[in-house]
Structure formats: C-alpha cells, structure tokens
Design a protein around this motif. Structure first.
Motif, short mmCIF file in Angstrom:
data_model
loop_
_atom_site.label_atom_id
_atom_site.label_comp_id
_atom_site.label_asym_id
_atom_site.label_seq_id
_atom_site.Cartn_x
_atom_site.Cartn_y
_atom_site.Cartn_z
N TYR A 199 36.90 -23.52 -11.44
CA TYR A 199 38.23 -22.79 -11.21
C TYR A 199 38.96 -23.11 -9.90
CZ TYR A 199 37.19 -19.21 -14.93
OH TYR A 199 37.00 -18.52 -15.99
N LEU A 200 38.35 -23.47 -8.95
CA LEU A 200 38.62 -24.00 -7.79
C LEU A 200 39.48 -25.48 -8.12
CD1 LEU A 200 39.56 -23.92 -4.80
CD2 LEU A 200 37.20 -24.83 -4.12
N VAL A 201 38.63 -26.52 -8.67
CA VAL A 201 39.18 -27.50 -9.09
C VAL A 201 40.56 -27.46 -9.92
CG1 VAL A 201 38.53 -29.77 -10.38
CG2 VAL A 201 36.89 -28.64 -8.90
N ASP A 202 40.53 -26.51 -10.85
CA ASP A 202 41.80 -26.30 -11.51
C ASP A 202 42.96 -26.15 -10.48
OD1 ASP A 202 40.50 -26.65 -14.00
OD2 ASP A 202 40.35 -24.22 -14.07
N VAL A 211 40.60 -34.91 -6.28
CA VAL A 211 39.34 -34.20 -6.19
C VAL A 211 38.14 -34.83 -6.37
CG1 VAL A 211 38.10 -31.96 -6.86
CG2 VAL A 211 40.65 -32.18 -6.87
N PHE A 212 36.90 -34.90 -5.91
CA PHE A 212 35.59 -35.47 -5.96
C PHE A 212 34.80 -34.28 -6.39
CE2 PHE A 212 38.14 -37.95 -3.12
CZ PHE A 212 38.22 -39.24 -3.91
N ALA A 222 29.82 -33.27 -16.12
CA ALA A 222 30.60 -33.85 -17.15
C ALA A 222 31.67 -33.08 -17.77
CB ALA A 222 29.74 -34.26 -18.26
N LYS A 223 31.52 -31.79 -17.92
CA LYS A 223 32.41 -30.99 -18.64
C LYS A 223 33.52 -30.72 -17.68
CE LYS A 223 31.28 -26.45 -19.54
NZ LYS A 223 30.08 -25.64 -19.94
N VAL A 224 33.34 -30.32 -16.46
CA VAL A 224 34.47 -30.22 -15.59
C VAL A 224 35.31 -31.51 -15.43
CG1 VAL A 224 35.08 -29.55 -13.22
CG2 VAL A 224 33.15 -28.39 -14.42
N ALA A 225 34.43 -32.64 -15.12
CA ALA A 225 35.10 -34.00 -15.02
C ALA A 225 36.12 -34.06 -16.14
CB ALA A 225 34.23 -34.82 -14.67
N SER A 226 35.56 -34.09 -17.34
CA SER A 226 36.47 -34.42 -18.35
C SER A 226 37.61 -33.37 -18.66
CB SER A 226 35.74 -34.51 -19.82
OG SER A 226 35.26 -33.32 -20.18
N ALA A 230 38.65 -34.70 -12.54
CA ALA A 230 38.23 -34.88 -11.18
C ALA A 230 37.34 -36.13 -11.25
CB ALA A 230 37.69 -33.57 -10.74
N GLU A 231 36.67 -36.63 -10.14
CA GLU A 231 36.12 -37.98 -10.03
C GLU A 231 34.59 -37.48 -9.60
OE1 GLU A 231 35.57 -41.92 -7.39
OE2 GLU A 231 37.77 -41.40 -8.18
#
Ligand code: NAD
Length: 366
Positions: A199-202, A211-212, A222-226, A230-231
């Motif tokens: 959620y923070l990445v969002d 964002v890395f 993989a789920k959050v990256a796609s 984020a890298e």
C-alpha cells in the motif's frame, strides 16, 4: 553485535530480570499439543487502557528469538499508542510457526481462548502473517479482538491506514530535511512489500516517486512490481543502493552496526516495528551519519489508531483524520531532537513517556 550474542546476554538476566528491564506487566506462554499452538502474549503497560497490539505468526529460529521479539514489540506498542494520543496500553502476541503452512482455524481459535482468559487485559489484532479473515477465527472464541472483517462489523485490514501514516511521516521527514515535502522524483527503497509495504508503494508511485522494492517472496515481489511499476532490486542492494529514502517494511533489527555504515540514503522512514536493533546505539549511529530517522513507532501508528476505534464506535474518516496527526507529530519530534541535541528516537520516546506519566498521575486522583 549479532542477534545470537544479544540473546546470550539476555538469557543471563533470567525471565524476571528481562521483564524488569522495561517493566513488563505480564507474559503468558500458551501451549496446546492438539493444535500445535506455541504462542507468547506479552502485556507491557496498561496505564493508558487495556493493552492492544497485533498477533504475529513467524517461523522463529528459536524460542529465544520469539520471546525477544514479543517483549520488544509489546513495549513498542506502549510507546506507539501513547504518542498517537489513543487510550490503550501496549501488548503484543506471537505464534511460533509458518503462517503459510501451519495456520488454520483450530490453531487460531485455541489462541483466541487464551486471549479470552485474560479477560480484556489484552486485545489482539493482525500483524505479520495474519489477515482480517484470521481475526474472525480468533473472534469465535473471544470478544477481545480487533481488525475483524468489515462485513463482521470490524474495521478490516489496518494495513492501508498504517501505510497512509508512514507515507505522511515520510513526507514530514522530507519537509524537515529539505524544506519541501514533495516525493516527486525522489528515490525510495521499500524493503518488504507485504500488506503495508505494497500500500505504501501505491502512495509513492501516485506521487511520482521512483520506487525500488525487494521481498523474500518472489511471488509477492512480482505481483507488486507488475501492479505498480516499481523496480525490483536484489537482496544485496537493500542497504547500499543510493536513494533518498529507505523504508524498512519487513521485520525488525534491520538498522544495526552491520547495516548503518552501508546506508546510502538521507532518510529512514518505514513501517517495520523495532527497526533499531539497539535503540540507543543505533539511533546515535544514524544521527552521526546525518541520516534522519523517523522513529518507527511514530510513523506506523495508523493501524493501531484504526483498530483502537473499534473499542468505541468505528469510523473510517475519524481514523484517517487521527492518522494525519502523524505529520505534525513527526515535525514536532524532529524539532525537539534538534533543540535538545538528542536523537529523534529519544525525542519520540520522551514525548510518549511524558503522556503515560501525566495520565498515570491524573488517574491517582480519580
Ligand atoms: P506482512 O507479513 O504482510 O509483510 C511483510 C513482508 O516482508 C512479507 O511480504 C515478507 O515476505 C517480507 N519480508 C520478511 N523478511 C524480509 C526481508 N529480510 N527482506 C525483504 N522482505 C522481507 O506484514 P505487514 O503487515 O505488511 O507488516 C510489515 C511490518 O510493519 C512489520 O514489521 C509489522 O510489525 C509492521 N507494522 C504493520 C502494521 C499493519 O497495520 N499491518 C502496523 C504497524 C506496524
């Protein structure tokens, strides 16, 4: 100093010596052969109200590791709740085991019975390895549970609110350090993209931060990256990569003499509890390196603010408004640290302890 060395030193103090170190009120060891439950509940301080704090399920390397974690986490909850201005004390629980393979209805219900036996001295909620659906099982055995699913009249998963508070604490850190709280173009490294981290990445990508991310579970990563763009980075890059902000959102103890000299960032602000392995030594080391540290228990209070409202009448808008105070509290803490030439951790600790003392004294006159 390695965690194992710390455990050795801790053991020499004996159990009561260790409870006395931070004045813990109660530790309950919970065992059940039928379900395989091995849990520890720790109540640190109930001056402000019944103890409240999440339940963590983790595959601890040793029982010592689990005890160390629950004692530190429960004290952290006392400080967090006090600084957040809510009227609950500090407690925490851990179940020893793998949440991916060993968690089931019976284990959680058995845990719920132990919570119930405490008669309201401790309210549980979800932490690492737990979900709102799991709290439903716990809730079959006790009313002393929060973070229940919304459809069951609870406040649901607290993680989005926690992430919102961390995001605001991060912005306040930027404001203090640079004069602007904009995350646009800032490089942020998020370690651990589970509930709160994702959620923070969002929030971060929405504000055009670069964002890395890294997580020990490749599927989660993989789920959050796609979803967010984020890298993905490697484990080796976590502490060394040049970024503006490092956001630890996995487990505790990540800021220690091995990692602090490697850090290549200006700010540390993340959700993980107990980020400093040794709170005095490691906060000093960050200060000496001129890295601004946003105390974990100050910025990650959104979740507990959210679930604590279940004790009254739950209202999401009120939870979000109360969580927004984290921005001001962060600025206040940073300024207090600067004025008194102390670490930001010490400043936050002092503010939390001042509230507990003031409330405790008033209670004597009731
Ligand atoms: P979670 O279990 O959903 O996520 C944690 C993630 O960290 C997992 O995906 C896990 O694989 C990953 N991880 C574990 N060790 C790692 C490592 N060494 N490197 C990289 N990734 C690693 O838990 P969560 O609810 O998101 O909580 C994250 C942290 O925030 C915890 O320390 C928790 O105590 C703290 N916290 C959570 C809340 C909340 O509302 N959930 C509130 C306050 C504090």
């Amino acid at each position: 100093m390695s965690k194992e060395k710390v455990f050795e030193i801790q053991k020499t103090k004996g159990l009561f010596g260790r409870l006395g170190e931070y004045n813990h009120e109660l530790v309950l060891y919970c065992n059940d052969n039928a379900t395989g439950l091995k849990a520890i509940i720790a109540v640190h301080n109930t001056t402000l109200g019944p103890a409240m704090g999440g339940l963590r399920m983790w595959n601890y390397k040793s029982e010592e590791d689990a005890l160390f974690d629950v004692l530190r986490l429960s004290r952290g909850m006392t400080l967090k709740n006090a600084l957040a201005g809510i009227n609950v004390g500090g407690g925490k629980a851990v179940i020893i085991g793998d949440a991916r393979t060993q968690k089931n209805e019976y284990l959680l219900r058995r845990f719920g019975k132990f919570v119930n036996n405490l008669g309201g001295k401790y309210y549980t909620a979800e932490d690492v390895g737990m979900s709102a659906a799991d709290m439903e099982f716990v809730g079959m055995e006790t009313p002393y549970v929060t973070g229940m699913p919304v459809e069951r009249g609870g406040s649901g998963d607290p993680s989005p609110v926690t992430a919102y508070g961390v995001y605001l604490g991060m912005k306040a850190s930027l404001k203090y350090a640079t004069g602007s709280d904009s995350l646009n173009g800032k490089k942020v490294l998020v370690q651990g993209v589970g509930h709160v981290g994702s959620y923070l990445v969002d929030h971060l990508v929405k504000e055009n931060a670069k964002v890395f991310i890294y997580d020990i579970y490749p599927d989660t990563l993989a789920k959050v990256a796609s979803r967010t763009g984020a890298e993905v980075i490697t484990e080796e890059q976590i502490f060394t990569m040049p970024v503006d902000i490092f956001a630890p959102c996995a487990l505790g103890g990540v800021l220690n003499p091995d990692t602090i000299p490697l850090l290549n960032c200006d700010i540390v602000a993340g959700a993980a509890n107990n980020q400093l392995l040794d709170e005095i030594r490691d906060a000093e080391a960050l200060k000496a390196r001129e890295i601004l540290y946003a105390p974990d228990f100050m910025v990650n209070a959104g979740g507990i603010i959210n679930v604590s409202l279940e004790l009254d009448v739950y209202n999401k808008d009120i939870a979000m408004r109360m969580t927004e105070r984290i921005y001001e509290t962060s600025l206040k803490t940073f300024n207090m640290a600067e004025e008194n030439q102390i670490t930001t951790h010490q400043a936050a600790l002092q503010m939390a302890n001042d509230r507990i003392q003031a409330v405790g004294q008033n209670m004597l006159f009731r």
